[in-house]
Design an enzyme around this catalytic site. Structure first.
Site, PDB file in Angstrom:
ATOM      1  N   LYS A 105      43.145 -11.319  39.594  1.00 43.85           N
ATOM      2  CA  LYS A 105      43.375 -10.240  38.627  1.00 43.85           C
ATOM      3  C   LYS A 105      43.443 -10.815  37.216  1.00 43.85           C
ATOM      4  CE  LYS A 105      43.921  -7.067  41.823  1.00 43.85           C
ATOM      5  NZ  LYS A 105      42.865  -6.067  42.084  1.00 43.85           N
TER       6      LYS A 105
ATOM      7  N   ASP B 279      38.777  -9.608  38.846  1.00 43.50           N
ATOM      8  CA  ASP B 279      38.959  -8.154  38.808  1.00 43.50           C
ATOM      9  C   ASP B 279      39.926  -7.778  37.692  1.00 43.50           C
ATOM     10  OD1 ASP B 279      39.148  -5.475  39.300  1.00 43.50           O
ATOM     11  OD2 ASP B 279      40.073  -5.658  41.285  1.00 43.50           O
TER      12      ASP B 279
ATOM     13  N   GLU C 297      34.567  -7.780  38.411  1.00 41.89           N
ATOM     14  CA  GLU C 297      34.832  -6.453  38.970  1.00 41.89           C
ATOM     15  C   GLU C 297      35.552  -5.551  37.973  1.00 41.89           C
ATOM     16  OE1 GLU C 297      36.271  -6.665  42.974  1.00 41.89           O
ATOM     17  OE2 GLU C 297      37.281  -4.731  42.849  1.00 41.89           O
TER      18      GLU C 297
ATOM     19  N   ASP D  13      34.474  -0.423  40.645  1.00 42.56           N
ATOM     20  CA  ASP D  13      35.474  -0.046  41.634  1.00 42.56           C
ATOM     21  C   ASP D  13      36.093   1.300  41.221  1.00 42.56           C
ATOM     22  OD1 ASP D  13      37.823   0.261  43.126  1.00 42.56           O
ATOM     23  OD2 ASP D  13      38.317  -1.848  43.169  1.00 42.56           O
TER      24      ASP D  13
ATOM     25  N   TRP E  24      40.037  -5.464  52.299  1.00 42.56           N
ATOM     26  CA  TRP E  24      41.412  -5.802  51.892  1.00 42.56           C
ATOM     27  C   TRP E  24      42.359  -4.811  52.563  1.00 42.56           C
ATOM     28  CZ3 TRP E  24      45.358  -3.050  49.639  1.00 42.56           C
ATOM     29  CH2 TRP E  24      46.436  -3.780  49.113  1.00 42.56           C
TER      30      TRP E  24
HETATM   31 MG   LIG Z   1      39.065  -3.802  42.368  1.00 39.21          MG
END
Ligand SMILES: [Mg+2]
Length: 369
Positions: free
Chosen positions: A164, A193, A218, A241, A320
């Site tokens: 992240k 991401d 992402e 996403d 996930w």
């Molecule tokens: Mg994502």
């Protein structure tokens, strides 16, 4: 076969260990909603929807239950084996709220599996694999902490890590990506991401500063248009996403050549039925995907694993599940758990997970013929 009764439970799923920190919220438990459909033949099917708190996306837990309360009376007497018709009835009864509908859709697929004595993955065309690769999401942390988690999770067997970024300085993000990359073993894939947390300028600069590192980028920016602005300006494959909210937005992204892959969340686009369509679209377009959800217990996890099992190997990027963060299972005999970074397909008809309704206590709502 007719739907005779629909029961709805509210449940708090406690988060194991420290609180789960995100940019806009800190969570110690997730509010989830379980749905059980009972037919006149006695067969039952289960579904679940669990938004990631109230501030991550427009979907929220109380909204799911309100929407299900609006829809459920219209489904009594319908044949749950006809998932397409059930979805049509849901759309006639209520506009939008795809996430709420996803729980009912899931229950219909679970029920169909039990009726036909088949697993959900078999009803979806068959499993390409029995063991599904998962991936681990490394939360926002210092470069050293993130690298430590990366080493630990690779030792546990994960071959895909998601890091992240966003919500802090660009320098911190770049340092974190570099440090984690230094600690990647050969064969470990990396996704960076931002969960919409970067502006267009910073997304371009982060990619440029890390162009020697192999990763997929992402959902860097907030909106679809901002992400589209990045086309041709990045050194990394771009995945979408959060902005893929339904099949139409997926079609638009494919048409616009807006992404090299998709993080797909089943509840956001409407459930297993819609994910099946998304899988076909991605296959035709030659674009990889994940099969995830925002959060959830064993039912959501099982559903994601069944979906993931049916995506061809060359296009599947992992599933996930929230299990490592949750202290509890609905089905003590058949929990969905991670082993060495992978997920075993649940056995048994339908989803292969049956919650203990006694442990759930009294339903929050019941609708019956
Ligand atoms: Mg994502």
């Amino acid at each position: 076969m007719k739907i005779q009764q629909i029961d709805v439970w509210q449940k708090d799923l406690p988060i194991a260990g420290p609180a789960y920190k995100m940019a806009l919220q800190t969570l110690t438990a997730l509010d989830t909603t379980l749905v059980r459909i009972t037919t006149d033949s006695g067969l039952q099917g289960w579904g679940e929807v669990c938004p990631l708190g109230p501030a991550y996306q427009p979907q929220h837990a109380a909204g799911a239950r309100a929407a299900i309360g609006e829809i459920a009376p219209h489904l009594l007497g319908e044949n749950p084996l006809l998932a397409e018709q059930v979805n049509q009835r849901m759309h006639q009864a209520l506009c939008g709220s795809l996430y709420a509908k996803s729980a009912i859709d899931m229950a219909c697929w679970d029920l169909a599996g039990k009726a036909y004595n088949a697993r959900v993955c078999d009803l979806l065309g068959g499993a390409a694999r029995e063991v599904i690769p998962s991936y681990y999401a490394i939360g926002l942390s210092s470069p050293e902490q993130a690298a430590e988690v990366a080493v630990k999770k690779q030792a546990e067997g994960f071959r895909r890590l998601q890091l992240k970024v966003g919500g802090r300085t660009l320098e911190e993000d770049i340092a974190c990506v570099r440090k984690v990359a230094e600690n990647l073993q050969p064969g470990t894939a990396l996704a960076v991401d931002a969960n919409r947390g970067l502006n267009v300028n910073d997304a371009i600069q982060l990619s440029a500063a890390c162009q020697d590192i192999r990763f997929i980028f992402e959902q860097p920016c907030q909106t679809y248009e901002q992400c589209l602005h990045l086309r041709g300006k990045l050194h990394h494959p771009l995945w979408l996403d959060e902005v893929i909210e339904d099949i139409n937005s997926l079609l638009r992204a494919v048409r616009d050549n807006a992404a090299e892959g998709f993080g797909m969340k089943q509840s956001r686009i409407g459930g297993i039925s819609q994910m099946r369509t998304a899988r076909e679209i991605c296959a035709v377009a030659g674009l990889p995907m994940t099969c995830d959800d925002s959060w959830g217990g064993d039912l959501v996890a099982a559903s994601c694993v069944h979906l993931g099992a049916t995506v061809s190997a060359s296009l599947f990027a992992g599933t996930w599940i929230a299990a490592p963060y949750i202290d509890e299972h609905y089905d003590q005999q058949h929990p969905v758990t991670l082993t060495q970074g992978a997920l075993q397909l649940p056995q048994g008809a339908g989803l292969g997970v049956t919650p203990d309704s006694v442990r759930l206590g009294a339903p929050a709502m019941t609708f019956c013929l």
